[in-house]
Write a protein that holds these residues in place. Structure first.
Motif, short mmCIF file in Angstrom:
data_model
loop_
_atom_site.label_atom_id
_atom_site.label_comp_id
_atom_site.label_asym_id
_atom_site.label_seq_id
_atom_site.Cartn_x
_atom_site.Cartn_y
_atom_site.Cartn_z
N ASP A 278 0.81 -1.22 0.00
CA ASP A 278 0.00 0.00 0.00
C ASP A 278 0.85 1.27 0.00
O ASP A 278 0.31 2.38 -0.08
N SER A 279 2.18 1.11 0.09
CA SER A 279 3.04 2.29 0.02
C SER A 279 3.28 2.75 -1.41
O SER A 279 3.80 3.84 -1.63
N LEU A 280 2.91 1.93 -2.40
CA LEU A 280 3.07 2.32 -3.80
C LEU A 280 2.07 3.42 -4.16
O LEU A 280 0.87 3.28 -3.90
N VAL A 281 2.57 4.48 -4.75
CA VAL A 281 1.69 5.56 -5.22
C VAL A 281 1.00 5.08 -6.50
O VAL A 281 1.67 4.72 -7.47
N PRO A 282 -0.33 5.07 -6.56
CA PRO A 282 -1.03 4.47 -7.70
C PRO A 282 -1.07 5.36 -8.94
O PRO A 282 -2.14 5.73 -9.43
N PHE A 283 0.09 5.71 -9.49
CA PHE A 283 0.10 6.43 -10.75
C PHE A 283 0.11 5.42 -11.90
O PHE A 283 0.37 4.23 -11.70
N SER A 284 -0.16 5.88 -13.10
CA SER A 284 -0.11 5.03 -14.28
C SER A 284 0.68 5.74 -15.37
O SER A 284 0.83 6.96 -15.35
N MET A 285 1.16 4.96 -16.32
CA MET A 285 1.99 5.51 -17.39
C MET A 285 1.64 4.84 -18.70
O MET A 285 1.41 3.63 -18.76
N ASP A 310 8.53 8.68 -25.25
CA ASP A 310 7.57 9.73 -24.88
C ASP A 310 6.40 9.07 -24.15
O ASP A 310 5.74 8.18 -24.70
N VAL A 311 6.17 9.50 -22.92
CA VAL A 311 5.17 8.86 -22.07
C VAL A 311 4.22 9.91 -21.50
O VAL A 311 4.53 11.11 -21.48
N THR A 312 3.09 9.43 -21.03
CA THR A 312 2.11 10.26 -20.32
C THR A 312 1.92 9.68 -18.92
O THR A 312 1.61 8.49 -18.77
N ILE A 313 2.13 10.51 -17.91
CA ILE A 313 1.99 10.11 -16.51
C ILE A 313 0.66 10.61 -15.99
O ILE A 313 0.32 11.80 -16.14
N ARG A 314 -0.10 9.72 -15.37
CA ARG A 314 -1.38 10.08 -14.75
C ARG A 314 -1.26 9.89 -13.24
O ARG A 314 -1.05 8.78 -12.76
N GLU A 315 -1.39 11.00 -12.51
CA GLU A 315 -1.30 10.97 -11.06
C GLU A 315 -2.61 10.47 -10.46
O GLU A 315 -3.65 10.43 -11.15
N PRO A 316 -2.59 10.08 -9.18
CA PRO A 316 -3.84 9.59 -8.56
C PRO A 316 -4.98 10.61 -8.58
O PRO A 316 -6.15 10.22 -8.58
N ASP A 317 -4.65 11.90 -8.61
CA ASP A 317 -5.72 12.91 -8.63
C ASP A 317 -6.25 13.18 -10.03
O ASP A 317 -7.10 14.06 -10.22
N GLY A 318 -5.74 12.44 -11.04
CA GLY A 318 -6.24 12.58 -12.39
C GLY A 318 -5.44 13.51 -13.28
O GLY A 318 -5.70 13.57 -14.49
#
Length: 577
Positions: A278-285, A310-318
């Motif tokens: 649960d310490s992993l920050v739930p971002f996606s790429m 070239d990537v797109t990072i999505r944070e937990p807040d969207g």
């Protein structure tokens, strides 16, 4: 008194003659010649002896060497946290030896009890060595410089001079010079004093009252030594804590697709004992595109020039952000760094079985093996219709294929200018239902049957983008999707909270080691007295070990004497008093 032996008071009977020796309670006599017995240590003495042995430098060096030797199996044998499939394979090939090695933790060396015991004993030994030395060094820092010796001429560096200044002026000027310009960090610890007049004695002439300066430097040498050992302890602790808290995941991502920062989304994942999911920050790429550049000139043909993901990072807040990852330029996201470890091609392949059902469809990463991206890959097709044999394909993807006269194919350039798939076909049980981990990039053909042509040679399939060909032996068909061949990247995400501490302690250890090796340990004494209206000055220097700069130090001290009227006498070589 006749017939009696005289025994002086306080002398034991065994040291007298002429009389019988008294018997002891056990029937023996004190003078019977029995070997002396050492006193028993007791449990306290045993503990004290054990502690002294453990905290000795000899044992610390032995433990350091033992730790290096204990780490060797971790480099030779496969390790379960990194490659469990290789461990299973080793156990299958060496059932007897593998069982014993596994029992003693040789497949997880760095987490085994015996490796941890060596690690902790080394840490305790280092601390036990450092603490007494630190206390002793602290007392030495508060102590006074050694008193001025009587005979300067016996020291290895010795000069004399005369001056018009008074002994008090000489003492003040020399003390100021030796202390240096920085009051908060003096070059020498200096103490001034005075001596009473000395009468003539033998060959030693009489001398009036004198003023003296005693100075010593080089305590920073021991400080550097202690700093090195303290930093070494900090380094050991930091690495240990980092191994407990770190995590590392690897994922292969193709263009247009991505992954989430979750344990189940990584192809491989390893972590320390104190890691919590649960310490992993739930971002996606998402990998939007991958571009590569290669040299086309004859001098450096096909050598890589640049790789950019070239990537797109999505944070937990969207929130979303466009980023780029390059070789040696990782992307940092929420305290973790994402490295670009590799890249290649992932052609989209579809396999239809003989019953007309799609048994496999997807992108298959082919791993480059050379500079022109000759890439090897495996397609495993276990999900065929009931009653049909499973299919395995192994071969190469050639980005720019060139067909030779003998029918063989090779790649001429890394970019996909003429892509071609070259595959061999196998059928049988792929072994995926046995519960044994397998390498997805390797096909075990030992229990499989290869497809052969009429001449008994293995069938080789050649597919260009958009081609669909029949599989031999009526196994079905295989298709190579038309269009641009998708690229894949191998990403390595690492999080280690101890890296900053490791760097800090490593730099401190380097600074301490430099100081302990190059800072000289010197002592300088100055004596001055007035005789006949002239002030005589004697200066002597002593170093611990070889010190080529000792003579220069003595010369600089003489130059600091105000009003010198005669040059230095030659430096005399003597023996230490």
């Amino acid at each position: 008194m006749a017939g009696q032996t005289y025994r002086p008071d306080g002398i034991a009977d065994e040291f007298t003659t002429g009389g019988a020796e008294p018997e002891q309670a056990d029937g023996g006599t004190p003078g019977s010649g029995a070997a002396p017995q050492a006193p028993a240590l007791g449990w306290r003495g045993t503990l004290r002896w054990t502690w002294r042995q453990l905290t000795s430098m000899r044992v610390a060096l032995m433990l350091l060497m033992l730790l290096a030797v204990a780490a060797v199996p971790g480099s030779i044998l496969p390790q379960r946290p990194q490659d469990p499939a290789a461990v299973v394979e080793y156990l299958g090939e060496h059932p007897t030896a593998g069982e014993w090695l596994d029992r003693f933790g040789f497949f997880d060396v760095y987490s085994s009890p015996w490796f941890s015991a060596i690690y902790l004993l080394l840490l305790v030994s280092l601390v036990g060595c450092i603490v007494p030395r630190t206390l002793s060094h602290g007392r030495a820092l508060r102590s006074r410089p050694p008193r001025t010796p009587a005979r300067f001429e016996r020291f290895p560096a010795h000069v004399t001079a005369t001056t018009s200044a008074t002994p008090d002026e000489v003492t003040g000027a020399v003390a100021t010079h030796l202390r240096g310009r920085l009051r908060w960090l003096p070059s020498f610890r200096v103490e001034t004093g005075s001596e009473e007049a000395r009468a003539a004695r033998g060959r030693i002439p009489a001398r009036p009252a004198t003023r003296t300066v005693a100075a010593e430097r080089g305590y920073l040498r021991e400080t550097g030594n202690l700093l090195f050992h303290l930093a070494l302890v900090g380094l050991v602790v930091s690495v240990g804590v980092g191994q407990l808290l770190h995590y590392r995941g690897q994922a292969i991502v193709t263009e247009g697709r991505g992954f989430a920062n979750a344990v189940v989304d990584y192809d491989t994942f390893e972590s320390g004992a104190w890691f919590a999911e649960d310490s992993l920050v739930p971002f996606s790429m998402t990998l939007d595109a991958f571009t590569s550049e290669f040299a086309t000139d004859t001098v450096a043909f096909a050598q890589s020039r640049d790789f950019t993901a070239d990537v797109t990072i999505r944070e937990p807040d969207g929130t979303e952000s466009a980023e780029s990852i390059k070789v040696n330029h990782p992307l940092e996201v929420d305290g973790a760094k994402i490295y670009l470890q590799g890249n290649g091609y992932a052609p989209e392949i579809t396999v239809t079985d003989s019953a007309g059902e799609v048994a496999f469809s997807g992108r298959v990463p082919f791993i480059p093996e050379d500079q022109v991206y000759t890439s090897r890959g495996v397609v495993k097709v276990p999900d065929v219709s009931d009653g049909l044999e499973q299919i395995g394909l192994v071969g190469y993807f050639l980005p720019t294929a060139v067909i030779e006269e003998d029918g063989s194919a090779r790649s001429a350039f890394p970019l996909p200018e003429a892509p071609l798939l070259v595959l061999e076909v196998y059928r049988g049980d792929l072994g995926l239902d046995e519960g044994v981990p397998q390498n997805v990039y390797r096909l075990d053909t030992a229990e499989l049957t290869p497809s052969l042509d009429d001449d008994g040679e293995r069938v080789t399939l050649l597919l260009e983008p958009g081609d669909t060909v029949d599989l031999p032996d009526g196994l079905g068909t295989i298709s190579f999707a038309d269009g641009d061949v998708p690229r894949f990247v191998a990403l390595d995400l690492r999080h280690d909270p101890s890296l900053a501490w490791v760097l800090t302690f490593a730099l401190l250890a380097l600074a301490g080691l430099t100081g302990s090796l190059f800072l000289p340990r010197r002592r300088v004494w100055v004596r001055s007295w007035s005789d006949g209206g002239v002030t005589h000055v004697e200066i002597a220097g002593l170093a611990r070990g070889d010190d080529a700069g000792l003579d220069g130090e003595v010369d600089r001290t003489r130059a600091a004497v105000p009003g010198v009227t005669t040059p230095d006498s030659p430096t005399e070589q003597g023996t230490e008093d």
